[in-house]
Design an enzyme around this catalytic site. Structure first.
Site, mmCIF file in Angstrom:
data_model
loop_
_atom_site.group_PDB
_atom_site.id
_atom_site.type_symbol
_atom_site.label_atom_id
_atom_site.label_comp_id
_atom_site.label_asym_id
_atom_site.label_seq_id
_atom_site.Cartn_x
_atom_site.Cartn_y
_atom_site.Cartn_z
ATOM 1 N N CYS A 1 -6.006 -3.352 7.172
ATOM 2 C CA CYS A 1 -7.199 -2.533 7.357
ATOM 3 C C CYS A 1 -8.432 -3.082 6.659
ATOM 4 C CB CYS A 1 -6.918 -1.111 6.875
ATOM 5 S SG CYS A 1 -6.436 -0.996 5.123
ATOM 6 N N CYS B 1 0.834 -1.205 0.000
ATOM 7 C CA CYS B 1 0.000 0.000 0.000
ATOM 8 C C CYS B 1 0.866 1.251 0.000
ATOM 9 C CB CYS B 1 -0.926 -0.001 1.214
ATOM 10 S SG CYS B 1 -2.013 1.431 1.322
#
Length: 382
Positions: A209, A112
């Protein structure tokens, strides 16, 4: 130089702050605004904003976007929300699923940062004529004598996130700033209250997440419903001990959930994607002393081909002494650990530091592809 090591006065310096909706990035925006910088907040909508709306520990989705907007309103700064869901799915979530199906243990936060935050978002910051992009990561960067910036462990060892940022390029690092690198977490919370931010008591986001309640196998099953296949659970000699319904339910070093009545504790030693086998053995079979890395990224180059270093093979472990040998032609690195580590898995990151000190510089790192101790176990099984 101003407090961000940039030549202009704060009011002439535009800073884009990556605002995830959490306390850390909110405090970064608040501190820089208070110091007089021209602050612009950007929040990325990355995934499943409906399901994540009220989930504790979410990041960059649902309620987090509303929280970031409220903080921006409190601070009186412009705030933009960018829809990066497609990019995040392709670059992070899909790769995460493919890696697990290959018997690896991926670190999606690294991807990410590499593919979304420090590539796409950084480009957006430049498009906004920003002088720098600031984030709420607990990591430090400082100017190097030879030019550019170096990446270092944060002041707060319990919050240090340098493990997740090793894949940052030198060019990206020159544009990035990490204002929380010299603060302990409790001071960040105190500042959030002092700045009057609504997120002052908000829970920290979880590592993965986009995985609700930590059930990553559910995410993979949804993305690749036909990919998982049942197989055997075998010991190091190849003797079948039981069955499983997909290697995605297991990770190297796992002990619980094997559902084996053997009479001795067994651990997952290796996952074989080709044969859909879960190989188990005693704890000592997990010991790894030699690791081969690919996709190596260097932040402090040129690095010597033969060098004593310290490495981290998991984010929760302190750097430990090791020896680095480079194969520049192949673009790989070999790490020999001074003390064997347990539970090392292909797909994880190995981050390389100059030493094992509390503020050590990050030299670089790579993806673990081969573990010689486990390969030896495979030869014994054959």
């Amino acid at each position: 130089m101003n407090s961000l090591d940039l030549p202009k006065a704060p009011h002439e310096t535009r800073v884009v702050v990556a605002m995830s909706g959490g306390v850390d990035s909110s405090v970064v925006a608040g501190l820089l605004k208070r110091q007089g910088y021209d602050v612009v907040g950007i929040t990325l909508q990355l995934y499943d904003h409906g399901a994540a709306t009220h989930r504790k520990g979410a990041c960059c989705a649902g309620q987090d976007i509303h929280d970031a907007r409220r903080v921006a309103e409190t601070l009186g700064i412009p705030h933009y929300v960018l829809d990066y869901e497609d990019r995040f799915r392709e670059s992070v979530i899909d790769r995460f699923a493919e890696s697990y199906l290959a018997g690896e243990t991926p670190i999606p936060c690294v991807e990410c940062n590499r593919s979304i935050k420090f590539r796409d978002l950084l480009a957006t910051a430049r498009d906004l004529d920003a002088d720098t992009l600031a984030t709420g990561h607990y990591v430090a960067s400082r100017p190097l004598p030879q030019g550019g910036r170096g990446l270092y462990r944060a002041l707060d060892p319990a919050r240090d996130q340098s493990y997740f940022l090793y894949a940052t390029t030198a060019e990206q690092l020159a544009f990035l700033r990490f204002p929380l690198g010299e603060l302990p977490k409790d001071e960040t919370r105190r500042l959030a209250h002092e700045l009057g931010l609504s997120v002052a008591q908000k829970a920290d986001s979880q590592d993965i997440c986009f995985v609700p309640q930590g059930r990553y196998a559910d995410v993979i099953a949804r993305l690749r419903p036909d990919a998982a296949r049942a197989g055997d659970i075998v010991d190091l000699s190849g003797r079948v001990l039981g069955r499983h319904d997909g290697i995605v339910h297991y990770t190297v070093g796992q002990r619980r959930g094997l559902r084996l009545a053997i009479g001795e504790p067994l651990y997952v030693v290796r996952l074989e994607a080709d044969t859909a086998r879960v190989v188990v053995g005693p704890r000592e079979a997990l010991a790894t002393s030699r690791i081969r890395l690919t996709d190596v990224n260097w932040l402090a180059g040129p690095v010597q081909a033969d060098l004593p270093v310290a490495v981290r093979v998991r984010s929760t472990r302190e750097p430990r002494a090791a020896h680095l040998t480079l194969d520049a032609e192949a673009g790989t690195a070999e790490i020999v650990l001074a003390t064997p580590e347990d539970g090392v898995s292909p797909g994880q990151a190995c981050v390389i530091y100059a030493d094992d000190g509390p503020r050590a510089q990050v030299l670089g790192g790579g993806t673990i592809r081969r573990i010689d101790a486990l390969q030896a176990g495979a030869a014994e099984a054959a």
